[in-house]
Write a protein that holds these residues in place. Sequence first.
Motif, mmCIF file in Angstrom:
data_model
loop_
_atom_site.group_PDB
_atom_site.id
_atom_site.type_symbol
_atom_site.label_atom_id
_atom_site.label_comp_id
_atom_site.label_asym_id
_atom_site.label_seq_id
_atom_site.Cartn_x
_atom_site.Cartn_y
_atom_site.Cartn_z
ATOM 1 N N UNK A 136 71.239 -84.845 26.699
ATOM 2 C CA UNK A 136 72.334 -85.521 26.005
ATOM 3 C C UNK A 136 73.224 -86.251 27.003
ATOM 4 N N UNK B 105 71.705 -89.474 27.957
ATOM 5 C CA UNK B 105 71.901 -90.502 26.946
ATOM 6 C C UNK B 105 73.329 -91.036 27.000
ATOM 7 N N UNK C 272 76.266 -87.325 14.393
ATOM 8 C CA UNK C 272 76.520 -86.280 13.401
ATOM 9 C C UNK C 272 75.567 -85.103 13.470
ATOM 10 N N UNK C 273 74.290 -85.249 13.078
ATOM 11 C CA UNK C 273 73.445 -84.125 13.473
ATOM 12 C C UNK C 273 73.165 -84.353 14.945
ATOM 13 N N UNK C 274 73.599 -83.492 15.802
ATOM 14 C CA UNK C 274 73.540 -83.806 17.232
ATOM 15 C C UNK C 274 72.118 -83.662 17.767
ATOM 16 N N UNK C 275 71.296 -84.636 17.460
ATOM 17 C CA UNK C 275 69.942 -84.628 18.005
ATOM 18 C C UNK C 275 69.820 -85.746 19.009
ATOM 19 N N UNK C 276 68.778 -85.632 19.849
ATOM 20 C CA UNK C 276 68.558 -86.668 20.853
ATOM 21 C C UNK C 276 68.312 -88.001 20.180
ATOM 22 N N UNK C 277 67.514 -87.946 19.129
ATOM 23 C CA UNK C 277 67.094 -89.170 18.462
ATOM 24 C C UNK C 277 68.296 -89.907 17.879
ATOM 25 N N UNK C 278 69.155 -89.148 17.230
ATOM 26 C CA UNK C 278 70.339 -89.759 16.631
ATOM 27 C C UNK C 278 71.173 -90.465 17.668
ATOM 28 N N UNK C 279 71.346 -89.793 18.777
ATOM 29 C CA UNK C 279 72.171 -90.374 19.824
ATOM 30 C C UNK C 279 71.515 -91.630 20.368
ATOM 31 N N UNK C 280 70.217 -91.557 20.528
ATOM 32 C CA UNK C 280 69.493 -92.707 21.079
ATOM 33 C C UNK C 280 69.653 -93.921 20.179
ATOM 34 N N UNK C 281 69.548 -93.704 18.874
ATOM 35 C CA UNK C 281 69.694 -94.839 17.967
ATOM 36 C C UNK C 281 71.128 -95.333 17.968
ATOM 37 N N UNK D 271 79.801 -88.833 19.471
ATOM 38 C CA UNK D 271 79.753 -87.692 18.553
ATOM 39 C C UNK D 271 78.756 -87.962 17.434
ATOM 40 N N UNK E 178 62.181 -88.387 25.800
ATOM 41 C CA UNK E 178 62.286 -87.690 24.521
ATOM 42 C C UNK E 178 60.928 -87.186 24.057
ATOM 43 N N UNK F 205 68.761 -95.159 9.564
ATOM 44 C CA UNK F 205 69.543 -95.687 10.673
ATOM 45 C C UNK F 205 68.936 -96.978 11.189
#
Lengths: 152, 76, 281, 78, 222, 203, 164, 82
Positions: F35, F38, D23-32, D21, D72, B29
């Motif tokens: 979440x 965020x 995809x793997x709903x992790x904090x990190x993913x959302x943050x990026x 949304x 986080x 990413x």
Amino acid sequence: MSIIRKVSKILQNQNNLVRVYSLLVIFVIIIGIATLPLISYNENQLYPKSVDMKSPLNPYDRGGEPFEKAEVKAQYPENSRYLGYVTAYLTPFSLFISYNTLYAGTTIVSHPGGIIDEILYNTRGLDTIIETSILFIAFAIAMFLFRRNEKE
Amino acid sequence: MTDILLMVFAAIAILGAAATAIQKNPYDKLISLGMLFAGVIPFVVAGGYLDVAISLALIVPITTIILLQAVWRCRL
Amino acid sequence: MILLYILFAVFAGLLFHGIHRKVIARIQTRPGPPIWQEILHVLKFSFKQTWIPKTASKILFMAIVAAVIAIWSGALYILISGGSLLIIFGVYLLHKITEHGLGLSSGSPYGKFGAIRSVISAASEIPLIASIAIIYLITGSLMISDITAYQASNGILLITAFPVAIAMYIIVLSKVPYSPFGIIEAKEIVSGNKTEHFGVWRAGLEVGFSIKTFVLLATFITLFIGAMPFWMLVLASLILLLTMSFVCAVTPMLSPYDAVTIQIAVIIIVIIYAGYLGVMG
Amino acid sequence: MTPEFLLGLGILIIGVIAAAFPDPKTYLNRLINLEISGFGLLLVMLSYNETLALLTFIAVTAITTFVLVRVLERRAIN
Amino acid sequence: MYELENINIEGQVVTFIPFGDIVGYLTPYTAILFIFAAVFTIIALISKPEKQVDIAFGGDAYYTKNVSVKQMRFQRFMAAACGLATMGGVLSGDVFNFTLFTAMVGITNIGIVASIKNRHILDNAYEYGILAMVGTLPLFAGAAIIVATTGTLSMWILFTPLVTVPLVAKLLLVIGVLAEGMAPVYVAKAEITRAPGAPFILMVHVSSLVLFLRVIEIVISM
Amino acid sequence: MILSFTDDYSFGLLIGFVCILIAFFAMMKETDDLHRLLLTDVIEIIALVIIALIGTDLAEALILPGLVVGIAEILALAEIYIEKEGLVKTPENFLKIEIMDTAPGILSAIMLIYGVILSGFTGGAVAGLGLLFYFLCRGSQKKTQILETISGYAWVCWVVAFIVFMTIPQYWFFAVMLAGTGIFAKVAAKMTIVGTMRGNRDV
Amino acid sequence: MDMLTEMVHIIVAFAVAWILFIATDIIFRLPEKGGVSGAKAIGEEIEKAGGNINGGYMMGNIVSSPDASAGTLLAACGVFIAGIWGGLFAAVLVYIGNRICHDKGYAGTTGAVIATFVIYAFITYAGFAPEQFIAGMILAILTIQGISHKYASKVLGKLWRLRA
Amino acid sequence: MIVESICAIVALYASIRILAEKNTLRKLPFLNVLNFAITGLIALILPHPMGIAAAAAYFVGSTLESNAIASTFAKQSEVADD
């Protein structure tokens, strides 16, 4: 009566608060999208922008000479008698940059003097006061909680 | 900036954005994010805002490094 | 002159409270207290021993009582001088704050529960207030004098703006004693937020509340039926109160959240009505 | 409509969907994913020549990211 | 110099204070709100918090919760800031300025409750915090749509009948204040009312109600 | 229904509205507290987009406060989150890579100098980020007290400048300088404090 | 200048840039080891994919820090924009960049300085345009980093053995 | 024009290769190629002395980014191996 019970059950849970509010916002936005054709941009704006690619102050060239008055379209010019002076002002340093390059307009205008300073400090100074206060308050909260944790 | 170049940058930016959104591995990413940035910065330069472009070029990697702290911490 | 009005309002309001109790009692086939009971109460409280609870936040404890009387006296003045309707309902909302303050200031758990209930009830009463916006849509003014003038020429608002009248009726109803929406004073929490205020403080509160009752009833009448001589206004208020007494007598006390939900349902009706007005107008 | 503007709005939508949304709903993913919509806003500001706001925005985004990363980190070890 | 064209809503302007483009004003209506907010701010400043009595179940014991001096100072500071922001919001004659004051009220409200060490109350404070943050979107978006469609932010001009403000902007403004002031979402706000420190907690309610009254006035007048 | 968008504004607003819909829909579905935090950041960005669409100098003057409000609220909320979840354990063994020894010195020096040149909000944010980055990589020095004092005085500076602008505008030059430095110092100091709030680490 | 000449110039520039940066990098011992842990990891990864470890190290080093290739590119940009002084200015920037990226900075800076003079020479004596060197350098880096890691690393490995 | 086209094609090619590559570490050389191309294009788009600084800043910044990503990734696999 049972439907009332059901609704009140949802409403009384504070974890649903944001959810209910989001629903409200979505509702309003749908109204917004429906009435979008009625919303049109008003060309007669305050502090209009004019971009002159040839100017060293691009994109913030609003005219005027240092220590002279520039033309600024403010809401109530009569309330700021010295309106336009800040806009036109360039520090010696920014003058120096402006003689040398065409591509550092942002730096020049961010340096004291310039249209944004005019708005932020002079005509809409009260906004900036509040906004720094908000920063101050939020930091006070964060530091209070942080310090309390640190002690233990 | 000619139309072809513009299309290329737009394509890189869109591809980068989509890839960042789709990919699962945080490192991938971040790499895609770098790609997105690569597509965006020419627009800033083309606008003639070189000072902004320089600052952006320095600030965006800092953001990535900050994000890497989280990636490192959230490792499995 | 205004002082005279205030004195009258206090007297009439207390009498109204007495009548209200009496009517409820009669409907429920009880004898009920004499109608001047509330006046006697106030007099009695005025001469009783008075102190401030040790746990209370003293200044707040005292200031609240003064605030209640002050804001409602102000509202009465506005009503009589034909000022802005917005101010009266502003006062209505500020009254909510005094309710919270009453309960919170003492530190007593009962008072606190009362305050919490008062906060809950605010959830729906505040949006209800917004229905005065519709009155503005219809009459083009929020000055009481203008509204009465409008009604004189265009017919009374009770008929032309019926949903708003319902909303306002519920607002007034929420504030009379023993109301189904009166979750603040439900019996399971003793006297609710008034629990710890006794003696002179209680007398002061009763005075403030009596002005409140009078002002709210009179405002409703002025707003939806129109201008009339003062004696008729008082009479009409009494009739309005009697209808409310009837409602109070036959309906059960709602649970806090159900009260909120019902009020919200009314809000939604009013909003739909507003949308209808917007489309038609 | 300048190309920056269209591109910005496009990236904004992609970013918002990605952040809404992940995809793997992790904090990190959302943050990026949050960063994507930031770039969208950047382009929109650029199309209106609001460079000062743009510069401030990017700097502030980095700081916001740090604040979130800090949370986080604590979340991850506790 | 400045006159409200439509005096049918809240009466004549009593006084006005120019700050450059932002010209604040008081009408009888806002003056009452202003005085009310001022009174409660002063109360919050000079009064000591109450000692909340709690009953320990399963026995006759009861105890009072004491608010520590440090916490009280912090809460008092926040309450004062909240009061000032409320008064500012009431005084303000500019839509964006008003939204900023509202945002400030939101954050001070959170501050007042966040200092309490209690998981349950903090939970709720957080919930409200999220709401206050989310609420900045409708607030700022409302103000932005107003300025884009009418070309001005000054209420003196917006209140004239010639200027039409889009419905959606008005609605956004109202729901923004709802979130920041937490007004109709009171249902769950009850939970934070349980916190000790009555004069300060009361400021939360004062500010939200007063701001709600103010926004109603603004929206009706537009 | 085919809407023909002749101007940027309507089109941008439509996209903005659609983004709001998506974001709030996600907000509605979300139950986890972090979440949500965020997501508020996304919402913040959309709000800024809608302001940016105005496209005048005024828009910019409105974006800057909006930005600062956003960061301030996120910071406060993040701290509340940590407090309420009881995340008291401070992190250890931070990421240690080679560039974190060399980059911060040069980069933060560049950004600090550039920030000082910029002054005002923008400068404050840039310089603050530079210093934050430095502390992030080098560890906190635990001397935040002085920074807070600075930011307090800076705030007073700015308020004085505002009063000068409103009462004796003929001294506008003095006020501009005072305001520029005041806000710069205020914002930079605050942002720097954020950088030192990471944990107990002695590097 | 017609298209064909330009093509030929670019190809020549490509060859010059290729030789220049590879030579400089190898002289400064880039393929010997990964300068930072990231470069090392990239090298090992390339080896795993069937490449040569030393070639992999060199590629990792190119990724992780501005080396002679970056020096050549920036020097070309510098010369394109501002003549020989632009190239030297670029060399200074490359040195700063190297310091930022945890690198001693000899390879990049030397590469930039040499490239400046080489490009300048080509412009003055062979009628080249400086932008052709930008394109040439980009093609050069493409052959190393962008076509096939496996074969590129093997080529680099062979060259490294010549040096070592 | 031909120079710009070459750079653009290389940039596009590199970005496609980045997406096609599965291995994280081996994406980085392609990213490097992309950065080279963009750096060249920045200089080509705006030939001005500050343009050199911009190109260099961009290049150094993106290199720093790649470096950080690679180092962190390496570090993490090291920890995972232990």
